[in-house]
Design an enzyme around this catalytic site. Structure first.
Site, short mmCIF file in Angstrom:
data_model
loop_
_atom_site.label_atom_id
_atom_site.label_comp_id
_atom_site.label_asym_id
_atom_site.label_seq_id
_atom_site.Cartn_x
_atom_site.Cartn_y
_atom_site.Cartn_z
N ASP A 70 0.94 -1.28 -0.18
CA ASP A 70 -0.14 -0.13 -0.21
C ASP A 70 0.47 0.66 -0.09
O ASP A 70 0.24 2.21 0.34
CB ASP A 70 -0.90 -0.16 1.15
N LYS A 120 2.26 2.24 -5.06
CA LYS A 120 3.58 1.57 -6.34
C LYS A 120 2.51 2.33 -7.69
O LYS A 120 2.90 2.27 -8.35
CB LYS A 120 3.37 0.36 -5.76
N GLY A 139 -4.34 -4.29 -4.47
CA GLY A 139 -4.86 -3.36 -4.59
C GLY A 139 -3.99 -2.09 -5.39
O GLY A 139 -3.60 -1.05 -4.82
N HIS A 140 -4.34 -1.96 -6.51
CA HIS A 140 -3.21 -1.14 -7.35
C HIS A 140 -3.69 -0.16 -7.44
O HIS A 140 -4.79 -0.15 -8.49
CB HIS A 140 -2.26 -1.47 -8.26
N GLN A 143 2.65 -5.89 -2.86
CA GLN A 143 2.88 -6.21 -2.19
C GLN A 143 3.72 -5.38 -1.60
O GLN A 143 4.64 -4.73 -2.06
CB GLN A 143 3.10 -7.62 -1.02
P1 IMP Z 1 -2.59 -12.91 1.89
O1 IMP Z 1 -0.83 -11.77 0.71
O2 IMP Z 1 -3.69 -12.49 1.31
O3 IMP Z 1 -1.78 -14.36 2.29
O4 IMP Z 1 -2.16 -12.10 3.65
C1 IMP Z 1 -0.61 -11.77 3.84
C2 IMP Z 1 -0.33 -10.89 5.00
O5 IMP Z 1 -0.49 -9.52 3.57
C3 IMP Z 1 -0.97 -10.36 5.08
O6 IMP Z 1 -0.90 -9.23 6.32
C4 IMP Z 1 -2.51 -9.23 4.31
O7 IMP Z 1 -3.01 -8.07 5.32
C5 IMP Z 1 -0.52 -8.54 3.59
N1 IMP Z 1 -1.29 -8.28 2.39
C6 IMP Z 1 -1.41 -9.14 1.08
N2 IMP Z 1 -1.68 -8.19 0.22
C7 IMP Z 1 -1.11 -6.82 0.44
C8 IMP Z 1 -1.71 -5.65 -0.21
O8 IMP Z 1 -1.20 -5.94 -1.32
N3 IMP Z 1 -1.46 -4.76 0.78
C9 IMP Z 1 -0.84 -4.98 1.49
N4 IMP Z 1 -1.03 -5.97 2.54
C10 IMP Z 1 -0.85 -6.91 2.03
#
Ligand code: IMP
Length: 442
Positions: free
Chosen positions: A13, A16, A40-41, A224
């Site tokens: 977040d 990017k 979520g871009h 991420q």
């Molecule tokens: P997962 O990727 O859904 O398995 O989540 C694992 C961890 O990564 C959690 O803490 C999510 O909130 C975090 N996370 C996954 N994708 C994002 C992203 O695009 N932005 C921020 N945090 C993310």
């Protein structure tokens, strides 16, 4: 340089997509290399908001070809819906989206298993996005996964494979106490979207190698952030892929020496969604103020993000880890109204002073941030005619450059595509990182 890599420098977040959108105007290819619909871009163009989850953010430029690389895990139903969404916005997608055969599929049971596993963990949960990411990467690592390339099998073969996988998934769901999926209906839905996606499936490595030969401009879009990396992040509170530089090599098939610029994206403060240590989190009024002013709510899940101050210990570790050559600093305007702004310059861990991020979350949980306080500029940085930052804001950015050991090249001052300035006061500062001094963790 023909290949530039965009890396999230914090816990995701970081904004990017806006920087990718800015750089994509000169690109021929924009490539996602890891993760899936957990991303979520968001790009804002003339006040209109576009949110991408699986599709690369470069899609808004007609000349850009968008690749979904082999390191991704792709939910084909979600992808098909996302494509419908952009087509409904009048964006031409024909021939502009290519999907790697190597990417793994996120099947409907992965999504349900993710949710059921999290529910079972209760207070010990990771706080995932529940998009099926960990279960899909688990199937990949245990060599049980279904790849996008499997969509190219004959219909009867594919139907048989999917039926078998959904049945296996149902077994896992029952073990977690969750309801199983209707097998026939689920397979039919997957066969329907496969038909839609089939023309886009290819060996994207060949596309990229040919683009390299032709000296095309390639932009790699990390999802991420580095602190969520499964190897280098705050394990186990991480995602299941490598958002860091290594993930870009594995997830595209590009050779390491092809990488030119490695652009780290950092927010002017820090946020985190989900559970796990966050040393500079401000759980009081100022953290709430940052959340409100920065609109810090998840694009994918709508969850409120935890907010806090810029963590230079984490950032300088990320600069070294990825070999970041330049930095884009985002959302500086969110800090416009603060009287003073804290920056974490080192950690105190027992008797030790740490300047680099410890690997072990238990050690990290014991760390106390040491802050320096900068005066706020109390002036709107987001102004259409703004060519330079107010002096105190420039001093803040310069201080961050010094702390992380890398040039800050771009500063973003608002969600709109044009709210961006080049920051050039310290152009002599390279991207070599900060020398290792202070105590070492452990
Ligand atoms: P997962 O990727 O859904 O398995 O989540 C694992 C961890 O990564 C959690 O803490 C999510 O909130 C975090 N996370 C996954 N994708 C994002 C992203 O695009 N932005 C921020 N945090 C993310």
């Amino acid at each position: 340089m023909s290949v530039s890599l965009i890396i999230g420098g914090q816990w995701g977040d970081e904004g990017k997509a806006k920087i990718i959108d800015y750089l994509a105007r000169d690109a021929d290819y924009v490539v996602r290399y890891q993760g899936g619909a957990n991303a979520g871009h968001t790009v804002v163009v003339d006040g209109k908001r576009f949110a991408f989850h699986l599709l690369p953010s470069g899609l808004l430029y007609p000349k850009v070809t968008c690749l979904l690389g082999g390191g991704m895990v792709i939910d084909p139903i979600a992808l098909s819906k996302e494509i419908d969404g952009v087509v409904a916005e009048g964006i031409e997608v024909k021939g502009r989206i290519l999907i790697s055969e190597q990417a793994h599929l996120v099947l409907p049971y992965h999504v349900l298993v993710d949710g059921a596993s999290e529910a079972k963990l209760g207070a010990r949960s990771i706080g995932t996005t529940r998009k099926g990411i960990a279960p899909a990467y688990t199937d990949k690592a245990s060599r049980r996964g279904v790849r996008v390339g499997d969509f190219l099998r004959s219909r009867s073969e594919l139907e048989q494979l999917l039926t078998q996988k959904i049945r296996e998934g149902n077994k896992a769901l029952r073990q977690l106490g969750a309801s199983p999926l209707p097998v026939g209906k689920t397979v039919a839905e997957l066969l329907r979207v496969k038909k839609r996606l089939e023309p886009m499936i290819t060996d994207t490595r060949l596309t990229l190698w040919s683009a390299l030969d032709k000296k095309k401009d390639i932009l790699l879009e990390g999802a991420q952030g580095s602190l969520l990396d499964i190897d280098h992040g705050t394990f186990p509170y991480v995602t299941s892929s490598n958002p860091t530089v290594g993930g870009a090599i594995v997830g595209t098939g590009l050779p390491a020496h092809a990488l030119g610029r490695v652009i780290g994206i950092f927010k002017a403060y820090c946020t985190r969604v989900g559970n796990g240590p966050f040393p500079t989190e401000d759980v009081r009024k100022k953290g709430d103020q940052i959340r409100k002013l920065g609109g810090e709510y998840g694009t994918t899940t709508g969850r409120a993000r935890r907010c806090g101050w810029f963590d230079a210990v984490a950032a300088r570790t990320v600069v070294r880890l990825n070999g970041i050559t330049d930095v884009a600093l985002t959302k500086l305007d969110v800090l416009d109204t603060f009287d003073d702004i804290k920056v974490c310059t080192s950690y105190r861990c027992g008797k030790k002073r740490l300047e680099y991020f410890p690997n072990d979350v238990r050690a990290l949980e014991r760390c106390k941030p040491h802050y320096e306080v900068m005066p706020g500029w109390k002036e709107t940085t987001n102004r259409a005619d703004r060519a330079e930052l107010p002096a105190k804001a420039a001093a803040y950015v310069g201080f961050l450059e010094e702390l992380i050991g890398c040039r800050i090249d771009l500063v973003s001052l608002g969600p709109d595509r044009n709210a961006m300035i080049r920051f050039s006061s310290r152009r002599d500062r390279g991207g070599s990182g900060v020398p290792l001094t202070g105590d070492l963790p452990g």
